[in-house]
Design a protein around this motif. Structure first.
Motif, PDB file in Angstrom:
ATOM      1  N   UNK A   1     -35.426 -19.773   8.828  1.00 44.08           N
ATOM      2  CA  UNK A   1     -35.553 -19.570  10.278  1.00 44.08           C
ATOM      3  C   UNK A   1     -36.847 -20.175  10.797  1.00 44.08           C
ATOM      4  N   UNK A   2     -36.728 -20.947  11.869  1.00 43.93           N
ATOM      5  CA  UNK A   2     -37.906 -21.606  12.422  1.00 43.93           C
ATOM      6  C   UNK A   2     -38.064 -21.396  13.923  1.00 43.93           C
ATOM      7  N   UNK A   3     -37.282 -20.485  14.501  1.00 41.12           N
ATOM      8  CA  UNK A   3     -37.432 -20.220  15.917  1.00 41.12           C
ATOM      9  C   UNK A   3     -36.188 -19.588  16.495  1.00 41.12           C
ATOM     10  N   UNK A   4     -36.282 -19.170  17.743  1.00 35.92           N
ATOM     11  CA  UNK A   4     -35.151 -18.571  18.432  1.00 35.92           C
ATOM     12  C   UNK A   4     -34.087 -19.629  18.709  1.00 35.92           C
ATOM     13  N   UNK A   5     -32.827 -19.190  18.730  1.00 37.80           N
ATOM     14  CA  UNK A   5     -31.741 -20.092  19.071  1.00 37.80           C
ATOM     15  C   UNK A   5     -31.326 -21.003  17.931  1.00 37.80           C
ATOM     16  N   UNK A   6     -31.736 -20.714  16.704  1.00 30.94           N
ATOM     17  CA  UNK A   6     -31.358 -21.529  15.561  1.00 30.94           C
ATOM     18  C   UNK A   6     -30.539 -20.675  14.612  1.00 30.94           C
ATOM     19  N   UNK A   7     -29.219 -20.813  14.689  1.00 30.96           N
ATOM     20  CA  UNK A   7     -28.337 -19.978  13.880  1.00 30.96           C
ATOM     21  C   UNK A   7     -28.137 -20.528  12.482  1.00 30.96           C
ATOM     22  N   UNK A   8     -28.363 -21.826  12.314  1.00 27.99           N
ATOM     23  CA  UNK A   8     -28.109 -22.447  11.020  1.00 27.99           C
ATOM     24  C   UNK A   8     -29.320 -22.260  10.113  1.00 27.99           C
ATOM     25  N   UNK A   9     -29.521 -21.057   9.625  1.00 27.17           N
ATOM     26  CA  UNK A   9     -30.613 -20.783   8.694  1.00 27.17           C
ATOM     27  C   UNK A   9     -30.127 -19.826   7.612  1.00 27.17           C
ATOM     28  N   UNK A  10     -30.949 -19.621   6.621  1.00 30.22           N
ATOM     29  CA  UNK A  10     -30.550 -18.854   5.436  1.00 30.22           C
ATOM     30  C   UNK A  10     -31.016 -17.401   5.472  1.00 30.22           C
ATOM     31  N   UNK A  11     -31.322 -16.894   6.660  1.00 23.94           N
ATOM     32  CA  UNK A  11     -31.892 -15.550   6.735  1.00 23.94           C
ATOM     33  C   UNK A  11     -30.935 -14.488   6.219  1.00 23.94           C
ATOM     34  N   UNK A  12     -29.691 -14.519   6.657  1.00 18.94           N
ATOM     35  CA  UNK A  12     -28.725 -13.517   6.210  1.00 18.94           C
ATOM     36  C   UNK A  12     -28.342 -13.743   4.750  1.00 18.94           C
ATOM     37  N   UNK A  13     -28.267 -14.998   4.327  1.00 19.83           N
ATOM     38  CA  UNK A  13     -27.960 -15.292   2.932  1.00 19.83           C
ATOM     39  C   UNK A  13     -29.079 -14.808   2.012  1.00 19.83           C
ATOM     40  N   UNK A  14     -30.326 -14.882   2.505  1.00 19.45           N
ATOM     41  CA  UNK A  14     -31.460 -14.414   1.704  1.00 19.45           C
ATOM     42  C   UNK A  14     -31.360 -12.920   1.438  1.00 19.45           C
ATOM     43  N   UNK A  15     -31.004 -12.153   2.447  1.00 14.68           N
ATOM     44  CA  UNK A  15     -30.864 -10.700   2.278  1.00 14.68           C
ATOM     45  C   UNK A  15     -29.743 -10.380   1.291  1.00 14.68           C
ATOM     46  N   UNK A  16     -28.621 -11.079   1.441  1.00 15.50           N
ATOM     47  CA  UNK A  16     -27.482 -10.861   0.547  1.00 15.50           C
ATOM     48  C   UNK A  16     -27.847 -11.236  -0.882  1.00 15.50           C
ATOM     49  N   UNK A  17     -28.454 -12.402  -1.071  1.00 15.78           N
ATOM     50  CA  UNK A  17     -28.821 -12.845  -2.413  1.00 15.78           C
ATOM     51  C   UNK A  17     -29.884 -11.978  -3.061  1.00 15.78           C
ATOM     52  N   UNK A  18     -30.801 -11.413  -2.263  1.00 11.64           N
ATOM     53  CA  UNK A  18     -31.837 -10.546  -2.808  1.00 11.64           C
ATOM     54  C   UNK A  18     -31.231  -9.282  -3.409  1.00 11.64           C
ATOM     55  N   UNK A  19     -30.233  -8.719  -2.741  1.00 14.96           N
ATOM     56  CA  UNK A  19     -29.578  -7.527  -3.272  1.00 14.96           C
ATOM     57  C   UNK A  19     -28.802  -7.851  -4.547  1.00 14.96           C
ATOM     58  N   UNK A  20     -28.162  -9.017  -4.582  1.00 17.98           N
ATOM     59  CA  UNK A  20     -27.418  -9.405  -5.789  1.00 17.98           C
ATOM     60  C   UNK A  20     -28.365  -9.560  -6.971  1.00 17.98           C
ATOM     61  N   UNK A  21     -29.465 -10.267  -6.760  1.00 15.39           N
ATOM     62  CA  UNK A  21     -30.440 -10.478  -7.830  1.00 15.39           C
ATOM     63  C   UNK A  21     -31.024  -9.152  -8.314  1.00 15.39           C
ATOM     64  N   UNK A  22     -31.399  -8.290  -7.387  1.00 17.35           N
ATOM     65  CA  UNK A  22     -32.002  -7.014  -7.754  1.00 17.35           C
ATOM     66  C   UNK A  22     -31.034  -6.153  -8.562  1.00 17.35           C
ATOM     67  N   UNK A  23     -29.755  -6.212  -8.205  1.00 16.19           N
ATOM     68  CA  UNK A  23     -28.763  -5.405  -8.929  1.00 16.19           C
ATOM     69  C   UNK A  23     -28.621  -5.868 -10.370  1.00 16.19           C
ATOM     70  N   UNK A  24     -28.405  -7.165 -10.581  1.00 18.55           N
ATOM     71  CA  UNK A  24     -28.144  -7.654 -11.929  1.00 18.55           C
ATOM     72  C   UNK A  24     -29.394  -7.598 -12.812  1.00 18.55           C
ATOM     73  N   UNK A  25     -30.563  -7.867 -12.245  1.00 17.08           N
ATOM     74  CA  UNK A  25     -31.792  -7.803 -13.036  1.00 17.08           C
ATOM     75  C   UNK A  25     -32.143  -6.347 -13.363  1.00 17.08           C
ATOM     76  N   UNK A  26     -31.939  -5.450 -12.414  1.00 23.65           N
ATOM     77  CA  UNK A  26     -32.242  -4.032 -12.651  1.00 23.65           C
ATOM     78  C   UNK A  26     -31.341  -3.446 -13.728  1.00 23.65           C
TER      79      UNK A  26
END
Length: 375
Positions: free
Chosen positions: A117-142
């Protein structure tokens, strides 16, 4: 190691929460936190470091398949890269082949994974994917650490998780293992090199946070901090989390688990180096007493050079007639302390044979001990 605080909101007064301080990744710079706010922000699980800011659905053109990350478009300012255009970016095609991603993994999703994310009005970013991937990583590593080291204290467990999937660890994966490059060139450099505008989406794009300005340069902080500025390590780490999130959506759980095992859990982490005992003798005595065992006794096993300037002593730590661990040193006291530490590590680093994690199909519950009593 506990940092004390308490949170109540009474009569308009707010105080900070009780927080348990833990160690950070071994690659992280070692400096003491300046205040309680920095402590609570720094010592978190990997998925908690993501900025959990959700884009309003009313501002987006949402595709029919909500997991098709590459098809989200902003109604006012869309910068989505189509699948056809993504195939024209050499670095995206090379990264897809380098990671051996399956054919169903879209190149446009890979482009989105590298756009922070680099500013308002930019939907093409990885912000939501980052949250999803963080939970996946934390689950399998934990689950991997809990199944393979069931006696780890919670503070050591948190440090081990951060050593695997913390920002500095994932930065090393993205930068040095996967070869992800950042978009650091200026617009003038791109113009002089006649680089196509589309090529910028093949590199990691983010707003860099400047924490240490150059020498002889005075940094004047603005009145309001830009929420989209992130550090270099966090930007690279978020790209790894986003790529894993896209793999889970396109290929499912089995492929994602195998990918995490090959690229994340295959890295060597010395968990024994995370322990730090202040009084190992007292702690070992309490541990043996809790498990109804004889108190520790130290016996000299061998020695050499007692009258020289470099003697060596080898002692053994016994519980009754059972040898718990041995230690060596240039003095009896040093050898004694080392035997205590090794006995404690042998207990906490107990590892069952052929451990199964809950996500395995053949997993069945197991009972190891009563859990952590003290540390």
């Amino acid at each position: 190691m506990f940092a004390a605080a308490k949170t109540t909101a009474q009569r308009g007064v707010s105080v900070s929460l009780w927080t348990r301080s833990i160690s950070v990744s071994p690659a992280a710079p070692q400096h003491p936190p300046k205040n309680d706010t920095e402590v609570s922000r720094k010592y978190r699980f990997s998925y908690e470091t993501a900025k959990n800011k959700y884009v309003k659905e009313s501002d987006l053109n949402v595709p029919q398949d909500k997991f098709d990350f590459a098809s989200y478009e902003n109604k006012t300012n869309s910068t989505t890269v189509s699948e056809e255009n993504a195939q024209l970016i050499p670095s995206i095609v090379a990264l897809h082949a380098r990671l051996q991603l399956p054919e169903e993994y879209k190149l446009s999703t890979l482009v989105k994974s590298l756009s922070c994310p680099m500013g308002e009005g930019n939907a093409s970013n990885n912000q939501q994917m980052t949250i999803f991937g963080s939970h996946i990583l934390s689950f399998y590593v934990s689950e991997y650490l809990l199944a393979n080291y069931p006696r780890l204290p919670i503070s050591i467990l948190r440090s081990a998780i951060d050593a695997y999937i913390g920002n500095f660890s994932l930065y090393d994966v993205a930068k040095n293992s996967w070869g992800i490059d950042e978009d650091a060139s200026s617009k003038l450099d791109k113009y002089l090199s006649n680089e196509p505008e589309l090529f910028k989406y093949g590199r990691l794009r983010y707003l860099r946070k400047v924490s240490t300005p150059e020498s002889n340069v005075v940094k004047y902080s603005p009145a309001q901090v830009n929420p989209y500025e992130i550090s270099k390590s966090e930007a690279f780490a978020n790209s790894v989390r986003s790529i894993i999130a896209g793999l889970y959506v396109h290929s499912g759980e089995t492929a994602t688990k195998e990918f995490i095992t090959n690229h994340i859990l295959s890295r060597q982490v010395d968990i024994s180096a995370l322990f730090e005992f202040k009084e190992p003798g007292k702690l070992l005595t309490r541990l043996l007493k809790t498990n109804n065992m004889h108190p520790p006794t130290v016996r000299l096993i061998s020695e050499t050079g007692r009258l020289s300037n470099s003697p060596i002593y080898v002692v053994g730590c016994f519980s009754g007639n059972d040898l718990l661990a041995s230690g060596e040193g240039s003095s009896l006291r040093e050898a004694r302390v080392r035997s205590f530490v090794r006995a404690l590590k042998a207990w906490y680093l107990y590892k069952p044979l052929d451990a199964k994690v809950p996500s395995d199909a053949s997993f069945s519950g197991m009972f190891v001990d009563d859990g952590e009593k003290f540390y």
